[in-house]
Write an enzyme that holds these catalytic residues in place. Structure first.
Site, PDB file in Angstrom:
ATOM      1  NE  ARG A  45      -3.607  -2.211   2.765  1.00  9.61           N
ATOM      2  CZ  ARG A  45      -3.341  -3.350   3.398  1.00  9.61           C
ATOM      3  NH1 ARG A  45      -2.152  -3.521   3.976  1.00  9.61           N
ATOM      4  NH2 ARG A  45      -4.248  -4.307   3.479  1.00  9.61           N
ATOM      5  CE  LYS A  97      -7.879  -1.178   5.425  1.00  8.79           C
ATOM      6  NZ  LYS A  97      -8.583  -1.219   4.130  1.00  8.79           N
ATOM      7  CG  HIS A 124      -4.894   0.398  -3.519  1.00  8.61           C
ATOM      8  ND1 HIS A 124      -4.145   0.294  -2.364  1.00  8.61           N
ATOM      9  CD2 HIS A 124      -5.886  -0.527  -3.391  1.00  8.61           C
ATOM     10  CE1 HIS A 124      -4.670  -0.633  -1.576  1.00  8.61           C
ATOM     11  NE2 HIS A 124      -5.715  -1.155  -2.168  1.00  8.61           N
ATOM     12  NE  ARG A 131      -3.124  -4.007  -0.948  1.00  9.39           N
ATOM     13  CZ  ARG A 131      -2.613  -4.807  -0.014  1.00  9.39           C
ATOM     14  NH1 ARG A 131      -1.302  -4.967   0.068  1.00  9.39           N
ATOM     15  NH2 ARG A 131      -3.404  -5.455   0.833  1.00  9.39           N
ATOM     16  CG  HIS A 167      -6.414  -9.238   1.980  1.00  9.20           C
ATOM     17  ND1 HIS A 167      -6.647  -9.614   0.678  1.00  9.20           N
ATOM     18  CD2 HIS A 167      -6.198  -7.896   1.949  1.00  9.20           C
ATOM     19  CE1 HIS A 167      -6.574  -8.551  -0.109  1.00  9.20           C
ATOM     20  NE2 HIS A 167      -6.300  -7.511   0.642  1.00  9.20           N
ATOM     21  CE1 TYR A 198      -6.796  -7.726  -6.269  1.00 10.37           C
ATOM     22  CE2 TYR A 198      -6.752  -8.969  -4.213  1.00 10.37           C
ATOM     23  CZ  TYR A 198      -6.636  -7.779  -4.894  1.00 10.37           C
ATOM     24  OH  TYR A 198      -6.350  -6.621  -4.211  1.00 10.37           O
TER      25      TYR A 198
END
Length: 478
Positions: free
Chosen positions: A334, A359, A423, A426, A449, A458
């Site tokens: 990120r 994050k 982004h 990514r 994640h 994805y």
């Protein structure tokens, strides 16, 4: 010569430049033309029109503006301002327009500077005798001949004194980059733009609780905004939060949604109110009964491998920019993780990048591309990197807006017609790994994640299997 009306375009979010917005006054000549335009979306809660940031949308808007309105894109193309070390933190935003013009008051601007190795604050304003006298009377401010302005320390108590003393004379406004961690100062700062004395503020102890629990500055400011939006609704402005019912909250969100509010914003509001009510410990609300809107399913935008190659080739004119793009793409970082990257986080021998407190306040490891190891070593030696791998002009973290800007420049030079943002690299990292046969569980780990469901998006973008499916239109003659 009669002055033409003007439409000013701004990015909806500084961190994601796929969307732009504009506002129109009640008597603006363009108001009669925007109704019914499918490519424009009116956000009633913010009083603005939004659209995709693309050549096609800009052409449509320019055509709509003819012949009596000018389109101003200055705010889309201006150079980012770089600030000194230690000051690059989220600036709290007010719902009202920054600056004192709308309230008939001048603005005193506070800006961080680096002076003799220390971070100071300089104050600038259009000359006003009352402001000058007031600043001169403050013991914590000194006139600096070099800067031709008053200069002081980056001190929360000083800011609070200025806000209090300036009441009715001017508004104190922070340039981006000044850190506000004092929740009482945050309340006082934003209260400057509140008209009238009946507006209620989010409780300071709630903000301090969020701060103590390590919520990010962005989440803290967003939740504060959502809570104050709710508690200042005229229907329960004079009521205690303990008297507000679940049906009140649900009806509030339903009406917001019917006016065109996005599902993401309403989800944030639900999260904020649930946390706020739980913190207050009052009322008989069953928090699980607060309903949520159905989330929109939006697929991530990705670049093809050929587009990534073209983007990187265009960036080779600047070694620093090239390495930044390679780490964003090759490590799936990120933008916030990249600008916080320190020299010790690069484990070159292991060909890994350690991401500290990404994050959700999580640590993880991700990939360091083999193809850039030699270039990265040369860069680290030549740049004499001591802390941040990529530092700004005056030290400290590199500016995220600078990265967003040069990515758009290189994308244009590479002939990429998409609106490219950091982004997107990514998303491309994850998609290309999946297409290359990498197990989804490893991709989830590399991206950081929590849930595999987040990573599974994805699979809907990957062309590996979709490209092998034969269209029924090609089977008609078989």
């Amino acid at each position: 010569m009669e002055k033409k009306a003007t439409v000013y375009l701004n990015f909806c979010e500084e961190s994601n430049r796929d969307r732009v917005y504009f506002r129109l006054k009640a008597d603006h000549p363009l108001r009669s033309k925007v109704t019914g335009q499918a490519w424009l979306e009116f956000q009633a809660d913010q009083g603005r029109w939004e659209m995709d940031y693309s050549d096609h949308s800009l052409q449509l808007l320019r055509k709509l503006c003819l012949p009596d309105t000018l389109l101003n894109t200055y705010y889309l193309n201006r150079e980012p301002v770089t600030y000194s070390s230690g000051c690059q933190v989220l600036k709290p935003e007010s719902d009202k327009q920054a600056g004192g013009q709308g309230m008939g008051l001048p603005t005193l601007w506070a800006m961080p500077i680096l002076h003799e190795g220390c971070t100071l604050i300089k104050y600038s304003f259009s000359y006003s005798k009352p402001i000058y006298r007031l600043l001169k009377a403050q013991s914590f401010l000194k006139w600096n001949e070099s800067y031709r302005c008053f200069v002081g320390n980056n001190d929360s108590s000083d800011f609070q004194v200025l806000i209090r003393e300036l009441r009715g004379i001017a508004l104190l406004n922070f340039r981006k980059g000044i850190e506000i961690r004092d929740m009482e100062l945050l309340q006082q700062y934003q209260a400057q733009w509140d008209k009238g004395g009946h507006r209620k503020s989010c409780r300071v102890d709630f903000l301090e609780m969020m701060q103590a629990r390590n919520y990010s500055e962005r989440t803290l400011v967003t939740y504060k905004k959502m809570i104050e939006r709710f508690i200042n609704d005229p229907r329960w402005l004079d009521r205690d939060m303990g008297e507000v019912t679940v049906s009140d909250i649900n009806r509030y969100h339903e009406e917001w949604s019917s006016r065109g509010g996005s599902a993401a914003s309403i989800h944030q509001s639900v999260n904020a109110l649930r946390l706020y009510v739980a913190h207050l410990g009052r009322g008989k609300l069953v928090l699980s009964d607060i309903s949520r809107p159905k989330k929109e399913k939006v697929l991530p935008k990705v670049l093809s491998k050929e587009e990534v190659k073209a983007l990187l080739k265009a960036s080779e004119v600047n070694e620093k920019h090239y390495l930044i793009l390679m780490l964003l793409y090759g490590g799936g970082l990120r933008i916030g993780e990249l600008i916080r990257l320190k020299k010790g986080d690069l484990e070159i021998d292991r060909k890994m990048v350690r991401v500290l407190q990404g994050k959700g306040k999580k640590d993880r490891y991700t990939l360091l591309p083999l193809s850039i190891l030699d270039r990265l070593k040369r860069y680290l030696a030549a740049a004499d990197v001591k802390e941040y791998v990529f530092s700004g002009q005056f030290g400290g973290m590199y500016s995220s807006s600078s990265i967003q800007q040069f990515i758009r420049k290189y994308a244009g030079a590479a002939g990429i017609r998409k609106q490219v943002n950091p982004h997107m690299l990514r998303h491309s990292f994850a998609t290309h790994l999946l297409e290359g046969g990498t197990d989804l569980r490893y991709i989830q780990q590399l991206l950081g994640h929590n849930s595999s469901k987040t990573t599974e998006v994805y699979t809907h973008v990957s062309s590996k299997h979709l490209g092998q499916i034969v269209s029924p239109g090609d089977l008609l003659d078989s």
